[in-house]
Design an enzyme around this catalytic site. Structure first.
Site, PDB file in Angstrom:
ATOM      1  N   LYS A  82       0.831  -1.218   0.000  1.00 32.79           N
ATOM      2  CA  LYS A  82       0.000   0.000   0.000  1.00 32.79           C
ATOM      3  C   LYS A  82       0.858   1.257   0.000  1.00 32.79           C
ATOM      4  O   LYS A  82       0.495   2.247  -0.631  1.00 32.79           O
ATOM      5  CB  LYS A  82      -1.020  -0.021   1.139  1.00 32.79           C
ATOM      6  CG  LYS A  82      -0.444  -0.099   2.536  1.00 32.79           C
ATOM      7  CD  LYS A  82      -1.583  -0.165   3.538  1.00 32.79           C
ATOM      8  CE  LYS A  82      -1.173  -0.561   4.947  1.00 32.79           C
ATOM      9  NZ  LYS A  82       0.151  -1.037   5.236  1.00 32.79           N
TER      10      LYS A  82
ATOM     11  N   ARG B  24      11.912  -6.982   1.916  1.00 32.83           N
ATOM     12  CA  ARG B  24      11.727  -5.536   2.064  1.00 32.83           C
ATOM     13  C   ARG B  24      12.946  -4.888   2.739  1.00 32.83           C
ATOM     14  O   ARG B  24      13.501  -5.425   3.693  1.00 32.83           O
ATOM     15  CB  ARG B  24      10.465  -5.264   2.889  1.00 32.83           C
ATOM     16  CG  ARG B  24      10.205  -3.788   3.054  1.00 32.83           C
ATOM     17  CD  ARG B  24       8.768  -3.515   3.220  1.00 32.83           C
ATOM     18  NE  ARG B  24       8.317  -3.755   4.583  1.00 32.83           N
ATOM     19  CZ  ARG B  24       7.129  -3.363   5.005  1.00 32.83           C
ATOM     20  NH1 ARG B  24       6.297  -2.759   4.205  1.00 32.83           N
ATOM     21  NH2 ARG B  24       6.779  -3.606   6.241  1.00 32.83           N
TER      22      ARG B  24
ATOM     23  N   ARG C 138      13.901  -3.731   8.346  1.00 32.16           N
ATOM     24  CA  ARG C 138      13.239  -3.238   9.554  1.00 32.16           C
ATOM     25  C   ARG C 138      13.186  -4.344  10.590  1.00 32.16           C
ATOM     26  O   ARG C 138      12.949  -5.497  10.253  1.00 32.16           O
ATOM     27  CB  ARG C 138      11.812  -2.807   9.217  1.00 32.16           C
ATOM     28  CG  ARG C 138      11.687  -1.350   8.886  1.00 32.16           C
ATOM     29  CD  ARG C 138      10.393  -1.026   8.220  1.00 32.16           C
ATOM     30  NE  ARG C 138       9.220  -1.590   8.886  1.00 32.16           N
ATOM     31  CZ  ARG C 138       7.971  -1.359   8.477  1.00 32.16           C
ATOM     32  NH1 ARG C 138       7.747  -0.587   7.435  1.00 32.16           N
ATOM     33  NH2 ARG C 138       6.964  -1.889   9.110  1.00 32.16           N
TER      34      ARG C 138
ATOM     35  N   ARG D 185       2.060  -9.391  13.177  1.00 28.76           N
ATOM     36  CA  ARG D 185       1.432  -8.231  12.524  1.00 28.76           C
ATOM     37  C   ARG D 185       0.262  -8.652  11.646  1.00 28.76           C
ATOM     38  O   ARG D 185      -0.746  -7.950  11.576  1.00 28.76           O
ATOM     39  CB  ARG D 185       2.485  -7.473  11.693  1.00 28.76           C
ATOM     40  CG  ARG D 185       3.450  -6.704  12.587  1.00 28.76           C
ATOM     41  CD  ARG D 185       4.696  -6.316  11.861  1.00 28.76           C
ATOM     42  NE  ARG D 185       4.456  -5.366  10.795  1.00 28.76           N
ATOM     43  CZ  ARG D 185       5.314  -5.138   9.795  1.00 28.76           C
ATOM     44  NH1 ARG D 185       6.427  -5.819   9.720  1.00 28.76           N
ATOM     45  NH2 ARG D 185       5.029  -4.242   8.886  1.00 28.76           N
TER      46      ARG D 185
HETATM   47  P1  ADP Z   1       3.221  -1.962   7.507  1.00 34.66           P
HETATM   48  O1  ADP Z   1       2.030  -1.404   6.783  1.00 34.66           O
HETATM   49  O2  ADP Z   1       4.129  -2.666   6.599  1.00 34.66           O
HETATM   50  O3  ADP Z   1       2.871  -2.734   8.727  1.00 34.66           O
HETATM   51  P2  ADP Z   1       3.824   0.628   8.704  1.00 34.66           P
HETATM   52  O4  ADP Z   1       5.058   1.370   8.451  1.00 34.66           O
HETATM   53  O5  ADP Z   1       2.546   1.179   8.187  1.00 34.66           O
HETATM   54  O6  ADP Z   1       4.108  -0.802   8.066  1.00 34.66           O
HETATM   55  O7  ADP Z   1       3.625   0.376  10.262  1.00 34.66           O
HETATM   56  C1  ADP Z   1       4.634  -0.141  11.068  1.00 34.66           C
HETATM   57  C2  ADP Z   1       4.246  -0.138  12.523  1.00 34.66           C
HETATM   58  O8  ADP Z   1       3.952   1.204  12.947  1.00 34.66           O
HETATM   59  C3  ADP Z   1       3.002  -0.911  12.899  1.00 34.66           C
HETATM   60  O9  ADP Z   1       3.261  -2.290  13.082  1.00 34.66           O
HETATM   61  C4  ADP Z   1       2.598  -0.219  14.212  1.00 34.66           C
HETATM   62  O10 ADP Z   1       3.421  -0.627  15.278  1.00 34.66           O
HETATM   63  C5  ADP Z   1       2.907   1.229  13.917  1.00 34.66           C
HETATM   64  N1  ADP Z   1       1.743   1.930  13.336  1.00 34.66           N
HETATM   65  C6  ADP Z   1       1.706   2.556  12.123  1.00 34.66           C
HETATM   66  N2  ADP Z   1       0.486   3.084  11.882  1.00 34.66           N
HETATM   67  C7  ADP Z   1      -0.283   2.780  12.961  1.00 34.66           C
HETATM   68  C8  ADP Z   1      -1.638   3.019  13.322  1.00 34.66           C
HETATM   69  N3  ADP Z   1      -2.484   3.681  12.499  1.00 34.66           N
HETATM   70  N4  ADP Z   1      -2.065   2.545  14.518  1.00 34.66           N
HETATM   71  C9  ADP Z   1      -1.251   1.887  15.337  1.00 34.66           C
HETATM   72  N5  ADP Z   1       0.020   1.625  15.069  1.00 34.66           N
HETATM   73  C10 ADP Z   1       0.524   2.050  13.898  1.00 34.66           C
END
Ligand code: ADP
Ligand code: ZN
Length: 210
Positions: free
Chosen positions: A13, A123, A156, A167
């Site tokens: 996404k 990734r 990461r 996750r």
């Molecule tokens: P991905 O979509 O690959 O999981 P992101 O970079 O969007 O990666 O998110 C990584 C981490 O950041 C999540 O696992 C969470 O810990 C935190 N995070 C990001 N956005 C949110 C959100 N809207 N609510 C809660 N935690 C979030």
């Protein structure tokens, strides 16, 4: 246009959000990037989020809602924005509604769990600017080096296989219900993630048109 990107971690996404951002000249707001940046800079918010993000758990709603409130108030969001990784829970979506934010389209990028686990292992992110790459699907021009800033590409912590499973579990229980939430308002568009990034982008652009 105000757009939300939904999808499992690693569904791509963020990559699609960037394509749309370029096409429409509106900013992408990635809560994940904002939190990782705060963590790197050792801010109070970063410290609060550290244990959650590293374990692959969601950062508490009030923290991310606060981040989004501040960010959406900035000038560059006036002509539209793309949310990548927010909302991720029903209370977060409700908070967005309560702020009076009108969402035009919700694009859900669908990829099967088995494919996700595979993709995540490839990734890489830039340790300096946070840009995202993939060893197979989105290679940097020079191996291990960021195209944008020359920073070092690293994996990461939360992309480790055990954390990815956690996750995905959280995605299904907390985030997937948002599909129902937004399909009720007729805003949800499903895009099947394709093997080639460009093919998914074509489907994404089409979903934004109709
Ligand atoms: P991905 O979509 O690959 O999981 P992101 O970079 O969007 O990666 O998110 C990584 C981490 O950041 C999540 O696992 C969470 O810990 C935190 N995070 C990001 N956005 C949110 C959100 N809207 N609510 C809660 N935690 C979030
Ligand atoms: Zn970089």
């Amino acid at each position: 246009m105000n757009i939300i990107f939904l999808g499992a971690p690693g569904a791509g996404k963020g990559t699609q959000a960037e394509k749309v951002s370029e096409k429409l000249s509106i900013p992408t707001i990635s809560t994940g990037n904002i939190i990782r940046e705060a963590l790197k800079n050792g801010t109070a918010m970063g410290l609060k989020a550290k244990e959650y993000i590293e374990a692959g758990k969601l950062v508490p709603d009030e923290v991310v809602i606060g981040i989004i409130k501040d960010r959406l108030a900035a000038d560059d969001c006036k002509n539209g924005f793309i949310l990548d990784g927010f909302p991720r829970t029903i209370p977060q979506a409700e908070a967005l509604d309560a702020m009076g934010i009108v969402i035009d389209k919700v694009i859900d990028i669908e990829v099967a769990d088995e494919a996700i686990a595979n993709r995540m292992s490839g990734r890489r992110v830039c340790s300096a600017c946070g840009a995202s790459y993939h060893l197979e699907y989105k290679k940097p021009a020079v191996e291990g080096v960021c195209n944008l800033c020359g920073g070092e590409l690293v994996q990461r912590k939360d992309d480790a296989p055990e954390t990815v499973l956690e996750r995905l579990k959280i995605y299904h229980s907390e985030t997937e219900p948002l599909k129902d939430y937004y399909s009720r308002t007729g805003k949800l568009k499903i895009v099947e993630g394709q093997e080639e990034v460009a093919d998914t982008t074509a489907l994404t652009f089409k979903a934004l048109e109709d």
